[in-house]
Design an enzyme around this catalytic site. Structure first.
Site, short mmCIF file in Angstrom:
data_model
loop_
_atom_site.label_atom_id
_atom_site.label_comp_id
_atom_site.label_asym_id
_atom_site.label_seq_id
_atom_site.Cartn_x
_atom_site.Cartn_y
_atom_site.Cartn_z
N HIS A 111 0.84 -1.19 0.00
CA HIS A 111 0.00 0.00 0.00
C HIS A 111 0.87 1.24 0.00
O HIS A 111 1.91 1.27 0.68
CB HIS A 111 -0.90 0.03 1.25
CG HIS A 111 -1.96 -1.02 1.25
ND1 HIS A 111 -1.68 -2.35 1.46
CD2 HIS A 111 -3.30 -0.92 1.05
CE1 HIS A 111 -2.82 -3.04 1.40
NE2 HIS A 111 -3.82 -2.20 1.15
N LYS A 136 -1.59 -7.86 -4.33
CA LYS A 136 -2.50 -6.73 -4.09
C LYS A 136 -1.67 -5.44 -4.03
O LYS A 136 -0.79 -5.32 -3.17
CB LYS A 136 -3.27 -6.94 -2.79
CG LYS A 136 -4.27 -5.83 -2.51
CD LYS A 136 -4.94 -6.00 -1.14
CE LYS A 136 -5.93 -4.88 -0.89
NZ LYS A 136 -6.25 -4.73 0.53
N ARG A 174 -11.51 1.16 -8.31
CA ARG A 174 -11.94 0.07 -7.43
C ARG A 174 -12.93 -0.84 -8.14
O ARG A 174 -13.11 -1.99 -7.79
CB ARG A 174 -12.59 0.63 -6.16
CG ARG A 174 -11.62 1.33 -5.24
CD ARG A 174 -12.35 1.88 -4.04
NE ARG A 174 -11.43 2.53 -3.11
CZ ARG A 174 -10.76 1.89 -2.15
NH1 ARG A 174 -10.92 0.59 -1.98
NH2 ARG A 174 -9.94 2.54 -1.36
N LYS A 282 -18.51 22.55 -17.99
CA LYS A 282 -19.43 22.60 -19.14
C LYS A 282 -18.88 23.44 -20.29
O LYS A 282 -19.09 23.11 -21.45
CB LYS A 282 -20.79 23.12 -18.70
CG LYS A 282 -21.56 22.10 -17.85
CD LYS A 282 -22.96 22.59 -17.58
CE LYS A 282 -23.79 21.50 -16.93
NZ LYS A 282 -25.17 21.89 -16.74
N ASP A 319 -29.73 19.78 -21.64
CA ASP A 319 -30.57 20.56 -20.71
C ASP A 319 -31.63 21.35 -21.48
O ASP A 319 -32.77 21.50 -21.05
CB ASP A 319 -29.73 21.58 -19.93
CG ASP A 319 -28.98 20.93 -18.77
OD1 ASP A 319 -29.36 19.82 -18.37
OD2 ASP A 319 -28.01 21.54 -18.29
N ASN A 373 -33.09 38.54 -12.34
CA ASN A 373 -31.99 37.89 -11.63
C ASN A 373 -31.56 38.76 -10.46
O ASN A 373 -31.64 39.99 -10.53
CB ASN A 373 -30.80 37.67 -12.58
CG ASN A 373 -29.74 36.78 -11.97
OD1 ASN A 373 -30.06 35.72 -11.44
ND2 ASN A 373 -28.48 37.19 -12.03
N ARG A 378 -26.27 40.78 -14.65
CA ARG A 378 -26.26 39.48 -15.36
C ARG A 378 -27.55 39.26 -16.13
O ARG A 378 -27.56 38.70 -17.23
CB ARG A 378 -26.07 38.33 -14.36
CG ARG A 378 -24.63 38.03 -14.07
CD ARG A 378 -24.55 36.85 -13.13
NE ARG A 378 -24.25 35.60 -13.83
CZ ARG A 378 -24.28 34.40 -13.24
NH1 ARG A 378 -24.60 34.30 -11.97
NH2 ARG A 378 -24.00 33.31 -13.91
N MET A 412 -33.95 24.67 -2.89
CA MET A 412 -33.27 23.37 -3.00
C MET A 412 -32.86 22.86 -1.61
O MET A 412 -32.52 23.67 -0.74
CB MET A 412 -32.03 23.56 -3.87
CG MET A 412 -31.30 22.31 -4.22
SD MET A 412 -30.10 22.62 -5.53
CE MET A 412 -28.78 23.35 -4.62
P1 NAP Z 1 -25.49 28.94 -11.62
O1 NAP Z 1 -24.90 29.02 -12.97
O2 NAP Z 1 -24.61 29.02 -10.43
O3 NAP Z 1 -26.61 30.08 -11.51
C1 NAP Z 1 -27.33 30.28 -10.31
C2 NAP Z 1 -28.39 31.33 -10.54
O4 NAP Z 1 -29.18 31.37 -9.38
C3 NAP Z 1 -27.84 32.72 -10.77
O5 NAP Z 1 -28.69 33.41 -11.59
C4 NAP Z 1 -27.83 33.29 -9.36
O6 NAP Z 1 -27.97 34.69 -9.31
C5 NAP Z 1 -29.10 32.69 -8.81
N1 NAP Z 1 -29.04 32.59 -7.36
C6 NAP Z 1 -28.21 31.83 -6.63
N2 NAP Z 1 -28.46 32.00 -5.32
C7 NAP Z 1 -29.47 32.89 -5.23
C8 NAP Z 1 -30.18 33.46 -4.15
N3 NAP Z 1 -29.88 33.13 -2.89
N4 NAP Z 1 -31.16 34.33 -4.41
C9 NAP Z 1 -31.46 34.67 -5.67
N5 NAP Z 1 -30.84 34.16 -6.76
C10 NAP Z 1 -29.85 33.28 -6.53
O7 NAP Z 1 -26.30 27.57 -11.45
P2 NAP Z 1 -27.07 26.75 -12.58
O8 NAP Z 1 -26.14 25.72 -13.14
O9 NAP Z 1 -27.74 27.67 -13.50
O10 NAP Z 1 -28.15 25.93 -11.72
C11 NAP Z 1 -29.24 26.62 -11.11
C12 NAP Z 1 -30.20 25.60 -10.53
O11 NAP Z 1 -30.78 24.84 -11.57
C13 NAP Z 1 -29.54 24.55 -9.64
O12 NAP Z 1 -29.47 25.01 -8.33
C14 NAP Z 1 -30.42 23.35 -9.78
O13 NAP Z 1 -31.37 23.28 -8.75
C15 NAP Z 1 -31.11 23.57 -11.09
N6 NAP Z 1 -30.68 22.56 -12.07
C16 NAP Z 1 -31.61 21.67 -12.47
C17 NAP Z 1 -31.27 20.71 -13.41
C18 NAP Z 1 -32.28 19.72 -13.82
O14 NAP Z 1 -31.98 18.89 -14.67
N7 NAP Z 1 -33.48 19.78 -13.29
C19 NAP Z 1 -29.99 20.67 -13.95
C20 NAP Z 1 -29.06 21.59 -13.51
C21 NAP Z 1 -29.42 22.54 -12.57
P3 NAP Z 1 -26.71 35.66 -9.30
O15 NAP Z 1 -26.33 35.87 -10.74
O16 NAP Z 1 -27.25 36.90 -8.66
O17 NAP Z 1 -25.64 34.99 -8.51
#
Ligand code: NAP
Length: 497
Positions: A111, A136, A174, A282, A319, A373, A378, A412
């Site tokens: 190990h 191993k 693993r 991404k 998405d 937003n 943004r 969430m």
């Molecule tokens: P992201 O790029 O980090 O964007 C987050 C967004 O939420 C930004 O517009 C941010 O605003 C806003 N935000 C974060 N905290 C906040 C708060 N406390 N109050 C108000 N606005 C807030 O994240 P993302 O990848 O877009 O994902 C966003 C959400 O989508 C995830 O949390 C997840 O629940 C959901 N999601 C769902 C799927 C699905 O397949 N269903 C897939 C991916 C994600 P600011 O610009 O002001 O920071």
């Protein structure tokens, strides 16, 4: 075969746990006798054993718990051999002092808890010199190439070799060691009882990754991200493979920020057929692909890489398609036969990654889109890009909308008491789509249902983006219902594994 390690302080508990494991389907267990608080008594530990056993006694220097002298330890291992145990684990520095005796098979082990040394082959060759039945070799993975070097060694070894890497990066090795010929791998009794960094539980290895069915022909898929250990994608995709009897397995690949290119290069040897891609890779995934779909280019991010016949990667963003399908599902529920989006007034909350994908779909579908937003700059930037309106966050409850889409994490788990939209602005007949999928019914959706809105949960989007990936990966229609059940199981507070 999966060997389950038992580490308990009392003999009675070892025996009981061994029996329980055998009832759960375990075929081999490792008795970690260094965990016992009293001197091991093999007449108790091995009497009427329900499965074959490996006896292992690790010193503190090997991250074990043995507190006696080295002479006592070696005497114990010899007495395990005399007791006729099926296997004994002998570290390379003592294997030469314990000659072969009787039927007991010798696992000669090494190990390294810090790294995967460059001279892996030399270490392996040295282990082979101590009359092993099985070698191993377990090392710490600090990079994706460590995993590949380890699996290449297992693949080429002439003596049966169990070889995998520890740590979060090493988790996949693993399981993948089985594909390259490891006689077995190691698991813990349960998730809470990890005995080595990155170890998985017996149930997870067996039921989610189906370790015992992994063979040389098993196709490999996975999700690239960091953090990744809580991703639901492995559960969802592996459920679909099992449901359709496909010889494939899907792993969580932890890939630290800025390491995607070298990871994809290193994992070329693993012949991974397709990847899901999540935060923070991404954008980088799009750059790494030879081709990209129109949606991925327009969004500027990919959540999927799938392999073309010539081995090159195509990037896409599922998405986008999944979000649009979810919204259309809601419209169809609301007024069957009328899921046309054009002309509908939509408010989208959020301007992050998911909002870009959803917003593109909504503008392409000719909706009247407004973005709001928390950070209004943004919102303005995204609205300009998409050619739609934006309003201040504090004004999000003031307009009249047909559809409200939440693309923020508000609501969430564990912040389940939050909601992104004022309850009094929810009107009967509205469609409310929340991309949050854990919990399935967020506070926003609960309040919307109470006000007679039509609601669609983020689970629909999650299952659909995974289903499109699955179809690209396998060329078969995805088992949507089973995948949806898997997500529900994954977010349930009482997960079976
Ligand atoms: P992201 O790029 O980090 O964007 C987050 C967004 O939420 C930004 O517009 C941010 O605003 C806003 N935000 C974060 N905290 C906040 C708060 N406390 N109050 C108000 N606005 C807030 O994240 P993302 O990848 O877009 O994902 C966003 C959400 O989508 C995830 O949390 C997840 O629940 C959901 N999601 C769902 C799927 C699905 O397949 N269903 C897939 C991916 C994600 P600011 O610009 O002001 O920071």
């Amino acid at each position: 075969m999966i060997c389950v390690s038992i580490g308990r302080t009392r003999h009675k508990m070892v025996v009981l746990e061994h029996r329980a494991l055998a009832e759960r389907g375990a075929e081999l267990v490792e008795l970690r006798i260094d965990w016992l608080s009293r001197m091991p008594d093999f007449s108790r530990l091995l009497a009427d054993r329900p499965t074959p056993c490996i006896v292992t006694c690790r010193r503190k220097s090997d991250r074990g718990r043995w507190r006696g002298t080295e002479d006592q330890r070696l005497a114990l291992l010899r007495s395990a051999i005399v007791s006729g145990v099926e296997y004994v684990d002998l570290e390379d520095d003592v294997a030469g002092q314990s000659p072969r005796y009787g039927e007991t098979k010798r696992i000669v082990s090494h190990h390294n808890f810090d790294e995967t040394p460059q001279d892996l082959e030399a270490i392996h060759e040295n282990l082979c010199g101590y009359d092993p039945d099985i070698v191993k070799l377990v090392t710490m993975a600090n990079s994706p190439s460590d995993i590949v070097r380890m699996l290449q060694l297992v693949d080429q070894a002439e003596v049966p070799t169990i070889g995998f890497c520890m740590g979060e990066l090493g988790v996949v090795s693993r399981m993948l060691c089985g594909k390259y010929g490891s006689p077995f791998t190691y698991a813990t009794v349960s998730t809470e009882r990890e005995m080595g960094p990155g170890q998985l539980s017996f149930d997870i290895m067996r039921h989610i990754y189906r370790y015992d069915e992994i063979n040389a022909d098993t196709q490999v898929y996975g999700v690239l991200g960091d953090p990744i250990s809580h991703s639901l994608s492995p559960l969802v995709h592996n459920t679909a493979f099992r449901n359709q009897g496909i010889n494939a397995v899907y792993f969580p690949f932890r890939v630290p920020r800025d390491t995607l290119p070298k990871t994809l290069e290193a994992y070329r040897w693993l012949d991974v057929q397709g990847y899901s891609v999540t935060i923070p890779h991404k954008e980088a995934a799009l750059e790494q692909a030879s081709r990209a779909t129109d949606a991925a280019i327009a969004i500027g991010a990919a959540n999927t890489l799938y392999q073309e016949a010539d081995g090159s990667w195509t990037a896409t963003n599922t998405d986008y398609e999944a979000a649009m399908a979810s919204i259309r599902l809601g419209l169809e529920q609301h007024s069957p036969g009328n899921s046309d989006l054009s002309g509908r007034k939509v408010l989208m909350l959020g301007a992050g990654g998911v909002a870009r994908a959803v917003g593109l779909g909504l503008t392409r579908a000719d909706t009247g889109l407004t973005i709001s937003n928390r950070n209004s700059e943004r919102a303005r930037e995204l609205a300009e890009e998409l050619g739609c309106k934006h309003i201040k966050w504090k004004n999000r409850g003031t307009g009249f909308y047909d559809i409200v889409v939440n693309c923020t994490p508000l609501g969430m788990h564990p912040e389940v008491d939050e909601t992104p939209f004022p309850v009094n602005s929810l009107r009967e007949g509205m469609l409310v789509f929340d991309t949050v999928y854990n919990p399935e019914t967020t506070l926003l959706l609960k309040q919307a249902q109470e006000r007679n809105c039509t609601t669609v949960s983020g689970i629909e989007m999650f299952v659909r983006q995974a289903a499109v990936q699955y179809e690209l990966f396998t060329g078969r229609p995805a088992p949507l219902a089973e995948m949806r059940d898997a997500i529900r199981e994954g977010i349930s507070p009482i997960r079976p594994y």
